[in-house]
Write a protein that holds these residues in place. Sequence first.
Motif, PDB file in Angstrom:
ATOM      1  N   ASN A  30       0.792  -1.244   0.000  1.00 16.49           N
ATOM      2  CA  ASN A  30       0.000   0.000   0.000  1.00 16.49           C
ATOM      3  C   ASN A  30       0.823   1.293   0.000  1.00 16.49           C
ATOM      4  OD1 ASN A  30       0.905  -0.331   2.643  1.00 16.49           O
ATOM      5  ND2 ASN A  30      -0.861   0.708   3.513  1.00 16.49           N
ATOM      6  N   THR A  31       2.128   1.255   0.243  1.00 10.88           N
ATOM      7  CA  THR A  31       2.857   2.538   0.271  1.00 10.88           C
ATOM      8  C   THR A  31       4.144   2.499  -0.569  1.00 10.88           C
ATOM      9  OG1 THR A  31       3.690   1.983   2.482  1.00 10.88           O
ATOM     10  CG2 THR A  31       1.882   3.530   2.396  1.00 10.88           C
ATOM     11  N   ASN A  32       4.168   1.634  -1.554  1.00  9.76           N
ATOM     12  CA  ASN A  32       5.247   1.625  -2.557  1.00  9.76           C
ATOM     13  C   ASN A  32       6.647   1.493  -1.971  1.00  9.76           C
ATOM     14  OD1 ASN A  32       3.171   1.903  -4.333  1.00  9.76           O
ATOM     15  ND2 ASN A  32       3.467   4.094  -4.675  1.00  9.76           N
ATOM     16  N   GLU A  33       6.737   0.720  -0.869  1.00 12.81           N
ATOM     17  CA  GLU A  33       8.066   0.402  -0.334  1.00 12.81           C
ATOM     18  C   GLU A  33       8.664  -0.745  -1.140  1.00 12.81           C
ATOM     19  OE1 GLU A  33       5.585  -0.147   2.687  1.00 12.81           O
ATOM     20  OE2 GLU A  33       6.368   1.337   4.119  1.00 12.81           O
ATOM     21  N   SER A  34       9.972  -0.950  -0.969  1.00 15.83           N
ATOM     22  CA  SER A  34      10.618  -2.089  -1.616  1.00 15.83           C
ATOM     23  C   SER A  34      10.390  -3.339  -0.775  1.00 15.83           C
ATOM     24  CB  SER A  34      12.128  -1.835  -1.736  1.00 15.83           C
ATOM     25  OG  SER A  34      12.744  -2.998  -2.230  1.00 15.83           O
ATOM     26  N   PRO A  35      10.180  -4.495  -1.417  1.00 14.69           N
ATOM     27  CA  PRO A  35      10.062  -5.734  -0.627  1.00 14.69           C
ATOM     28  C   PRO A  35      11.425  -6.250  -0.167  1.00 14.69           C
ATOM     29  CG  PRO A  35       9.866  -6.244  -2.963  1.00 14.69           C
ATOM     30  CD  PRO A  35      10.005  -4.738  -2.869  1.00 14.69           C
ATOM     31  N   TYR A  36      12.502  -5.641  -0.660  1.00 14.69           N
ATOM     32  CA  TYR A  36      13.854  -6.135  -0.360  1.00 14.69           C
ATOM     33  C   TYR A  36      14.546  -5.239   0.664  1.00 14.69           C
ATOM     34  CZ  TYR A  36      12.668  -8.389  -4.742  1.00 14.69           C
ATOM     35  OH  TYR A  36      12.000  -9.093  -5.723  1.00 14.69           O
ATOM     36  N   PRO A  37      15.450  -5.808   1.481  1.00 12.79           N
ATOM     37  CA  PRO A  37      16.150  -4.988   2.488  1.00 12.79           C
ATOM     38  C   PRO A  37      17.178  -4.070   1.829  1.00 12.79           C
ATOM     39  CG  PRO A  37      16.986  -7.244   2.514  1.00 12.79           C
ATOM     40  CD  PRO A  37      15.841  -7.229   1.543  1.00 12.79           C
ATOM     41  N   PRO A  38      17.693  -3.079   2.564  1.00 15.60           N
ATOM     42  CA  PRO A  38      18.786  -2.254   2.016  1.00 15.60           C
ATOM     43  C   PRO A  38      20.006  -3.119   1.679  1.00 15.60           C
ATOM     44  CG  PRO A  38      17.877  -1.266   4.013  1.00 15.60           C
ATOM     45  CD  PRO A  38      17.281  -2.634   3.902  1.00 15.60           C
ATOM     46  N   ALA A  39      20.944  -2.541   0.922  1.00 14.97           N
ATOM     47  CA  ALA A  39      22.122  -3.278   0.447  1.00 14.97           C
ATOM     48  C   ALA A  39      23.010  -3.722   1.614  1.00 14.97           C
ATOM     49  CB  ALA A  39      22.933  -2.384  -0.495  1.00 14.97           C
ATOM     50  N   PRO A  40      23.766  -4.825   1.429  1.00 17.61           N
ATOM     51  CA  PRO A  40      24.694  -5.267   2.477  1.00 17.61           C
ATOM     52  C   PRO A  40      25.610  -4.132   2.947  1.00 17.61           C
ATOM     53  CG  PRO A  40      24.617  -6.873   0.694  1.00 17.61           C
ATOM     54  CD  PRO A  40      23.760  -5.731   0.262  1.00 17.61           C
TER      55      PRO A  40
END
Length: 354
Positions: A30-40
């Motif tokens: 619902n708020t256009n976030e990324s499904p993936y975590p930030p980079a290592p």
Amino acid sequence: MSKFMSERFSKLIAYVPGEQPRDFSYIKLNTNESPYPPAPAVFEALNAGEIANLRLYSDPECGELKRTLADYLGVGSENTFVGNGSDEILSFAFMAFCDKNIPVSYPDISYGFYSVYADLYGIEKNEIPLREDFSIAPEDYFDLGTTIFIANPNAPTGLCLSAGEIEDIVKANPDNVVVIDEAYVDFGGESCVQLTKKYDNLLVIQTYSKSRSFAGGRLGFAVGCKPLIGDLEKLRYSTNPFNVDRLALAAGVAAINNQSYYDNNIFKIIHNREYTTSELRELGFEVLDSKANFLFASTAKLSGAELYAGLRERGILVRYFNRPRIDRFVRITIGTREQMDALISAVKEMLNNA
Ligand code: PMP
């Protein structure tokens, strides 16, 4: 409202952000976030040493991050501006480039914050209707004599103008600032960053919130000619010179240095977007051609409100806008393949029951 609130704000209606439930069991689209975590590299940068340094103020010049962004974008450091999310930069841009004598123009269906900032700062609004197919007609923005804000890709439609079309708008308004909000540009749009070298009235704003998995970190940046950036800096130093905290600055540098990780995520999100678009169209949905990390979709069988409520009952959050012309649509953030499959199954079940 207390009796002490300034009358200036008595009629102000605040922006309502998309729901952020504390219950993490929802599939959150619902708020256009990324499904993936930030980079290592971001995990490494936010280390104990950085936490210990939190006793010190952050660099008010944001020097290292500005240099890193400038190298990455191929512009000068003096052409970059850094803010606490792009919402803050938009706020500075409304404050700097609009006033009671300089109205603002933007599409009637676009990012909801534009009208809130205009009301907050007492700016006259010229809301320009999108075409019937929800696209922006560039010629509607020629010779306006106002400041212009355009989200490209637009939200919540996901539709794009080409850099050439934006350039025509910038050229046709030499005495006014044109702000291009590129929050979603990394998912397939054409950036206008390079055009800022050619035009002194173009400001381009981007964010770390979407393609760089940093919505909760609050980091955005803008690119423009030195005088435009200077105007924003004057307001930033007059408001909150430490607007970007140490952790966000460190993460911001690390993220740019780990861009290939994000490029891979963008690739997956675009792939999932195309997959979901064709699945929904197969089910009879109208789905606009999105170049963002979300889809704007509707079906003749269910209203937008019914889609929203039915998906919510099935554990999936999407965004619904209760507004004329778009109330049959929902906006669906693109997540992982598994999340999109869960969405498609839920939609199928609802259509069977409709
Ligand atoms: N512009 C647009 C078009 C958006 O959709 C958003 C996200 N709500 C923003 C700007 C603000 O993003 P942020 O403040 O997280 O950078």
